[in-house]
Design a protein around this motif. Structure first.
Motif, PDB file in Angstrom:
ATOM      1  N   LEU A   1       4.115  11.357 -10.184  1.00  0.00           N
ATOM      2  CA  LEU A   1       3.402  12.617 -10.405  1.00  0.00           C
ATOM      3  C   LEU A   1       4.366  13.791 -10.286  1.00  0.00           C
TER       4      LEU A   1
ATOM      5  N   GLU B   1       3.019   1.658  -3.120  1.00  0.00           N
ATOM      6  CA  GLU B   1       2.194   2.166  -4.226  1.00  0.00           C
ATOM      7  C   GLU B   1       2.051   3.671  -4.139  1.00  0.00           C
ATOM      8  N   ILE B   2       1.755   4.153  -2.927  1.00  0.00           N
ATOM      9  CA  ILE B   2       1.571   5.594  -2.752  1.00  0.00           C
ATOM     10  C   ILE B   2       2.858   6.327  -3.095  1.00  0.00           C
TER      11      ILE B   2
ATOM     12  N   TYR C   1       0.834  -1.213   0.000  1.00  0.00           N
ATOM     13  CA  TYR C   1       0.000   0.000   0.000  1.00  0.00           C
ATOM     14  C   TYR C   1       0.861   1.252   0.000  1.00  0.00           C
TER      15      TYR C   1
END
Lengths: 158, 104, 358, 173
Positions: A17, A9-10, A6
């Motif tokens: 980005l 992934e973040i 999790y």
């Protein structure tokens, strides 16, 4: 492990980005790299890339001589039927009849600037020019004759 | 009686309550019946606040009842709409008469 | 120096001396209304031009540069065009709601202006529930979009409106949670209290990592809430031909357009107030000389500077990232932003109770 | 001459009542939802008018931002645009209106006849922090227990909604 996946992934998402934002931020802060041409205003200083293909022209020397032998290789190479070579027979100094170009007709309205005729030409008689302001009021003006009136074949070109 | 006070608020509350009752009785569409119920709940909230404002000014109970009623109304609306949409899926209509087979 | 309170006091005193109180109050309301509408018009012009210029530079273009010097008059010309265009009402629409929807969007945007502190002592209405008021009123925005989508009698509009409804209702939660972190640290919902609590440092600097996370979540959530790319599912030109405003033209379209930009301004102003200290100048510890220079800059400049920085950030997002799909959008909210926000608010509560913030 | 406050009160009351009446009267279901929304906002305005800002904000957040959107969504999912609802039969309309008017009359008679106690003078502090302290107080005037019960109720409602809305697999009966 769920949690590590999790959070990784973040982290991955945020990293990618930020990479994108760095790219656009770079462009935003470097105004000199702007590639927009303010075309009609900068017509005098406009520099086109070397390989830009505007239309087919025939090169003439200052003595009004060209290098076209009228072999019609370009006509055969053209996929659109843009070029029509009208030939005539000329009598040369030795009294022999020889094929020569009478009218090199070029239909600009059909041309796609594909460069095949230039590659097919054995004598480098034609080339691509960089003019691109082709708009005219009458379609008949798009039919051009490329060899200048009274031009002759250059010496030594077979 | 021009100056608005407790009686004005209670009148608005009562009128809203009976408008809601009228809607609940005339409508046969479940969503509009739910809307009428919301009006009824709101009229009660308005009364609580009005009593808190004009009669028991030293307390906050009216406000708390209002806040709790709003919370319960939210839960009620969510469940009701889930049921309505499920009914629409299984019966293809949200008229109350289409839910009559629950009687048997 | 630079004290706007003197100006407002002067006008207030003069009005109450010259007119009876009821009339003076009415005149004050009219003055405030005109000021707000003027601010709207000015912001609309500036933000539209800014968006076009920023997008152009990010895409290595020049942007509008024909009307006026360097294209500064472009948005004025656009406004003129939209004003003289015919306002069409298509056949088969619900006329009343169709014509009402843009005004609902505008009214919601105008109501949001009330609690924003534009400068020191320069605020329309210092509500004691300021931040809660903002979250409450901003949820009215979705109603205008739903009205426009349904009454247009067009499947694209309806789809856009439904997407927008699902999106705004879910992202409101994250925005609310990240607002709450600052409220927990400040202990008040009032905007003026929140600003004065940051006189010795902005929350983003003195609130440790949780406030930074809250700031990031806030920026993502409000970008989604104002329906801007990469979350512009409601309009999605390439899929829905414009979404909820497909059928609108002329002035009614312009109102939607303006409302979007005003909402962007407002959420950025609230973000600047909560996280970056509103009109509070940048102060660093004990550097009195530096702090003195910072104090010399007027407070309204600080406020607008921070707000426009955040607006620029949102434009940067818009012109960098591709649009999300609707399931990715809801995934992002419910699987990532909301759980992180909830854990974050627990952390902030611990910090606030133990008084770790400085 | 009326004070400005009084005028605002009458405007809010008119907004609330007229839009409520139109919400139950109109035959277009989406318009009905929008009128209901404006009625709810009018009530929030009345709370503002009575200086109960917190209640007003909660009303707008939950009703306008939550319940109205939910209702509009269910309208989107279950109705077709342009369809009008059928008019209810005349008999039912008359009976419902009669019942409502009768009840209204009875309630108003009681209201006018009943004298309410005069208010205690001191207004209690209604700021958000005071409300929060009362909300979580466990003493005589605290509301900690109802608060917890409501949070349990919300949890139960959430689970109930998920269970109801869960799609059963199509191949199973």
């Amino acid at each position: 492990m769920f949690l590590t996946r999790y959070f990784s992934e973040i982290a991955e998402a945020v990293g990618s980005l930020l990479k994108g934002m760095r790219m656009t931020g770079y462009y935003f802060t470097h105004h000199k790299e702007i590639i927009t041409q303010q075309y009609p205003d900068n017509r005098a200083t406009l520099v086109l890339p070397e390989r830009f293909r505007g239309e087919v022209v025939m090169t003439h020397t200052e003595n009004n001589e060209h290098r076209c032998t009228g072999c019609t290789a370009c006509e055969l190479a053209c996929p659109n039927g843009t070029i029509k070579v009208v030939t005539k027979f000329e009598v040369n100094a030795e009294g022999k009849k020889k094929k020569a170009v009478d009218k090199f007709v070029y239909l600009l309205e059909l041309c796609t600037m594909c460069n095949l005729c230039i590659e097919a030409c054995p004598t480098d008689a034609i080339r691509m020019a960089q003019t691109f302001e082709h708009s005219v009021y009458d379609r008949s003006q798009l039919t051009r004759i490329l060899n200048k009136p009274d031009s002759k074949l250059q010496e030594g070109v077979e | 009686m021009m100056e608005p006070g407790l009686y004005h608020m209670l009148f608005i509350g009562a009128a809203l309550f009976f408008i809601g009752i009228y809607g609940f009785l005339t409508r046969r569409n479940l969503i509009t019946m739910l809307m009428s119920l919301e009006l009824v709940l709101n009229s009660v909230c308005l009364n609580f606040i009005a009593f808190n404002k004009y009669v028991w000014t030293d307390r906050l109970d009216g406000l708390f009842f209002t806040v709790f009623i709003i919370a319960i109304a939210a839960a009620e609306a969510a469940v009701a709409i889930a049921i309505i949409i499920h009914l629409y899926r299984s019966h293809g209509s949200i008229d109350v008469s289409s839910a009559e087979d629950m009687k048997h | 120096m630079w004290n706007l309170a003197q100006l407002t006091d002067l006008i207030h005193g003069w009005l109450y001396e010259t007119f009876p109180p009821a009339w003076a109050l009415a005149f004050e309301m009219i003055i405030v209304g005109i000021a707000v509408i003027g601010l709207f018009a000015g912001l609309g012009l500036v933000l539209v031009l800014m968006e076009r210029k920023v997008s152009a530079f990010m895409q290595i273009r020049l942007g509008p540069n024909r009307v006026g010097p360097k294209g500064l008059m472009q948005s004025l010309a656009d406004t003129l065009k939209l004003l003289v265009k015919e306002g069409m009402t298509p056949d088969g629409v619900d006329r009343f709601l169709f014509n009402l929807a843009p005004f609902v969007a505008m009214i919601a945007a105008m109501l949001l202006m009330a609690p924003i502190a534009f400068a020191k002592d320069f605020q329309i209405w210092d509500l004691n529930i300021g931040v809660l008021y903002v979250t409450a009123i901003s949820s009215l925005n979705v109603i205008a979009i739903l009205m426009a989508g349904w009454s247009s009698n067009n499947k694209y509009s309806l789809l856009g409106a439904m997407r927008s409804g699902a999106q705004i209702v879910s992202y409101e939660l994250s925005a609310g949670l990240s607002i709450l972190t600052v409220v927990v640290l400040t202990g008040s919902l009032q905007i003026s209290d929140i600003v004065t609590a940051q006189s010795n440092g902005w929350w983003i600097f003195k609130g440790h990592i949780p406030v930074i996370i809250a700031f990031v979540i806030y920026m993502i959530a409000v970008t989604a809430e104002t329906n801007r790319a990469p979350f512009d599912m409601a309009e999605a030109e390439s899929e829905l031909t414009g979404g909820f405003h497909t059928e609108y033209s002329g002035m009614k379209f312009a109102l939607f357009f303006l409302a979007e930009y005003i909402n962007v301004f407002i959420v950025c102003a609230i973000g600047a107030t909560l996280f970056l200290g509103g009109w509070m100048p940048l102060h660093i510890g004990e550097w009195t000389a530096f702090n003195g220079i910072m104090d010399w800059i007027p407070s309204s400049v600080w406020f607008f500077g921070k707000t426009f920085f955040l607006i620029f950030l949102m434009m940067w997002f818009r012109w960098t990232f591709p649009r999300l799909r609707i399931d990715q959008l809801l995934n992002l909210e419910w699987r990532y932003l909301l759980p992180i926000g909830m854990v974050n608010i627990l952390l902030v509560t611990v910090i606030a109770i133990l008084k770790w913030h400085f | 001459m009326m004070k400005g406050e009084t005028i605002v009160f009458y405007l809010l009351a008119a907004l609330t009542l007229v839009s409520a009446a139109m919400a139950v009267g109109t035959r277009r279901i989406f318009r009905s939802a929008v009128y209901l929304l404006s009625s709810l906002i009018g009530i929030a305005g009345l709370y503002f008018w009575m200086r109960f800002e917190f209640a007003a904000a909660v009303q707008i957040v939950v009703y306008a931002g939550g319940i109205a959107v939910l209702i509009i969504f269910s309208v989107f999912l279950t109705q077709r645009a342009g369809d009008d609802m059928p008019t209810p039969p005349m008999l039912r309309t008359i009976a419902a209106a009669g019942a409502a008017l009768l009840g209204m009359g009875l309630v108003m008679l009681q209201l006018v006849a009943h004298p309410f106690p005069t208010p205690a003078v001191a207004e209690v502090d209604r700021s958000v922090s005071a409300i929060g302290r009362r909300m979580l107080a466990t003493g005589d005037d605290g509301f900690a227990l109802p608060f917890e019960v409501v949070s349990l109720l919300l949890l139960a409602a959430m689970i109930g909604c998920i269970v109801i809305a869960m799609r059963t697999k199509p191949n199973q009966p």
